[in-house]
Design an enzyme around this catalytic site. Structure first.
Site, mmCIF file in Angstrom:
data_model
loop_
_atom_site.group_PDB
_atom_site.id
_atom_site.type_symbol
_atom_site.label_atom_id
_atom_site.label_comp_id
_atom_site.label_asym_id
_atom_site.label_seq_id
_atom_site.Cartn_x
_atom_site.Cartn_y
_atom_site.Cartn_z
ATOM 1 N N ASP A 254 0.840 -1.197 0.000
ATOM 2 C CA ASP A 254 0.000 0.000 0.000
ATOM 3 C C ASP A 254 0.877 1.250 0.000
ATOM 4 O O ASP A 254 2.044 1.219 0.423
ATOM 5 C CB ASP A 254 -0.914 0.013 1.231
ATOM 6 C CG ASP A 254 -2.007 -1.048 1.152
ATOM 7 O OD1 ASP A 254 -2.273 -1.527 0.028
ATOM 8 O OD2 ASP A 254 -2.569 -1.401 2.205
ATOM 9 N N TYR A 318 6.409 -8.604 8.121
ATOM 10 C CA TYR A 318 5.877 -7.258 8.343
ATOM 11 C C TYR A 318 6.158 -6.797 9.768
ATOM 12 O O TYR A 318 6.151 -7.603 10.715
ATOM 13 C CB TYR A 318 4.362 -7.239 8.149
ATOM 14 C CG TYR A 318 3.913 -7.352 6.710
ATOM 15 C CD1 TYR A 318 3.726 -6.215 5.927
ATOM 16 C CD2 TYR A 318 3.651 -8.596 6.146
ATOM 17 C CE1 TYR A 318 3.298 -6.313 4.612
ATOM 18 C CE2 TYR A 318 3.224 -8.710 4.836
ATOM 19 C CZ TYR A 318 3.048 -7.562 4.071
ATOM 20 O OH TYR A 318 2.623 -7.668 2.776
ATOM 21 N N TYR A 390 -3.584 -9.799 3.046
ATOM 22 C CA TYR A 390 -3.907 -8.418 3.419
ATOM 23 C C TYR A 390 -3.672 -8.269 4.923
ATOM 24 O O TYR A 390 -4.479 -8.713 5.747
ATOM 25 C CB TYR A 390 -5.354 -8.092 3.059
ATOM 26 C CG TYR A 390 -5.608 -7.985 1.574
ATOM 27 C CD1 TYR A 390 -5.269 -6.827 0.879
ATOM 28 C CD2 TYR A 390 -6.181 -9.038 0.866
ATOM 29 C CE1 TYR A 390 -5.500 -6.711 -0.485
ATOM 30 C CE2 TYR A 390 -6.421 -8.938 -0.502
ATOM 31 C CZ TYR A 390 -6.074 -7.774 -1.168
ATOM 32 O OH TYR A 390 -6.305 -7.664 -2.516
#
Length: 427
Positions: A254, A318, A390
């Site tokens: 993103d 992440y 996601y």
């Protein structure tokens, strides 16, 4: 040998052929010979055989046949005919090329060299458009007489002109990944230079947030974000003199997510570059000047690598700074890290992207989660998971569209404040 002489005689009784065009019909015979040398040798051999028969008193071939052969072959059969009859003979033009092939080849070489003088490259490959009148004429002869030993004029031109260019320009032929294609149009007696794309493989790093991968133009016609990966990559046009750039990345994050660690793999496709003979270091240094986005070029690759980079299986790590207005406890952190160990995650397309992506169910895996409580409302998590998951929805649950989620496991509302890709793991 008799079959070769008979075929040569049959060809020359029907059609006038220059040395080069006759030689192509026997291209499979003789090592280290050009078609011109091969054709001249065959005519000489035929003349010697006819002379031998005449000395023996043979009536074959007849004077009329010898005249026909002399008209269609020229030297040395024309000399033999004059010796036998005392008459000069008028040699006919080649049926295939009208005696223009040698001059045409020199013209095409000159044109190709002129085109190459305007580019800085390392390799090339030759191509010839099919369907020219010369090609069709020689093909009809081969089919009529059942010739199996011939090669097309297209093949000869690619070989002869290619060898000349290698010698004059000191370039190498590369059949798999050439810098340019020289396309010959026999009908137009022309050469076109086709500049093939340059494919640069590397990795990009996003050290700031609100940076899009591609230039994002809003409905008002203005850029939505001040900077993009694409814009940084377009700087390569300055050194390769290309016309456009296309980015092929191994996925995307993103716009508000940083890309850290070893970066994300990408391939920069440069359209119509006129300069390819330059070092990867020069390009990489140019693309590393931006303080927010840096692109490290690792090498030049082939077009097929674009598909590979998009299809390769990978995992990502992440870093997540999460916030819960309901408050967080050490027990919440333990519950999350325990639950999400080799856990399958079922995700419907997130609501935030439904306007541009179709509704579908994705099943991805979270392999491990580590977490630490920072204060009553903040926690930091490190998540290793499949590419394509996601992560924001893994945390907030997307109103039940992602199961399980951090939110559903602890029964509290929890959101992502900041998200970073720490590692891109190629498997």
């Amino acid at each position: 040998m008799k079959e070769l002489i008979k075929l040569a005689k049959d060809l020359l009784l029907r059609y006038p052929l220059c040395d080069k065009c006759l030689g192509r019909f026997f291209a499979q015979y003789g090592i280290g010979l050009s078609n011109e040398e091969r054709g001249r040798a065959i005519k000489t051999l035929l003349a010697m055989e006819i002379h031998r028969e005449l000395l023996k008193g043979s009536t074959s071939p007849s004077i009329d046949e010898l005249k026909k052969l002399a008209e269609n072959a020229g030297y040395p059969l024309s000399t033999l005919y004059k010796s036998v009859t005392g008459e000069e003979i008028s040699v006919r033009k080649c049926y295939v090329c009208s005696n223009e092939l040698m001059v045409l080849i020199l013209h095409l070489i000159s044109k190709a060299v002129d085109l190459l003088n305007n580019v800085n490259i390392r390799s090339f490959v030759m191509a010839v458009k099919s369907g020219s009148s010369i090609e069709l004429r020689e093909k009809s002869i081969a089919e009529e007489l059942g010739v199996e030993s011939w090669e097309s004029i297209r093949r000869e031109l690619k070989r002869e002109i290619g060898k000349a260019i290698q010698r004059i320009k000191d370039l190498r032929v590369d059949f798999k990944n050439p810098d340019v294609v020289l396309l010959i149009d026999l009908e137009e007696k022309d050469v076109k230079l086709m500049l093939l794309p340059l494919y640069l493989k590397g990795r990009y790093f996003k050290l700031g947030r609100f940076v899009s991968q591609m230039i994002w133009i809003g409905r008002d016609g203005k850029k939505k974000y001040k900077l993009s990966i694409e814009e940084v990559c377009r700087n390569v046009l300055k050194v390769v003199n290309g016309v456009d750039v296309k980015i092929h990345a191994a996925g995307r994050e993103d716009v508000d997510v940083r890309m850290l660690g070893d970066g994300r793999p990408l391939i920069i496709e440069v359209k119509e570059p006129r300069i390819k003979n330059l070092s990867v270091t020069t390009i990489s240094d140019l693309l590393a000047n931006n303080p927010i986005v840096k692109v490290n070029i690792e090498g030049i690759v082939r077009p097929s690598d674009v598909t590979k980079i998009k299809e390769e299986v990978h995992q990502k790590v992440y870093g997540i700074l999460a916030y819960s207005s309901d408050g967080l406890t050490t027990e919440d952190i333990v519950k999350i890290t325990t639950t999400f160990k080799n856990a399958d995650i079922r995700q419907l397309t997130p609501r935030r992207v439904l306007r541009r992506r179709k509704e579908m169910l994705r099943v991805k895996k979270v392999y491990e989660v580590d977490g630490v409580l920072l204060d009553k409302y903040l926690a930091y998590f490190i998540v290793r998971c499949d590419g394509g998951l996601y992560v924001k929805e893994l945390v907030n649950g997307d109103e039940g569209r992602t199961q399980p989620s951090f939110s559903s496991v602890i029964g509290k509302k929890i959101d992502v404040l900041f998200l970073d890709v720490l590692e891109y793991l190629e498997l």
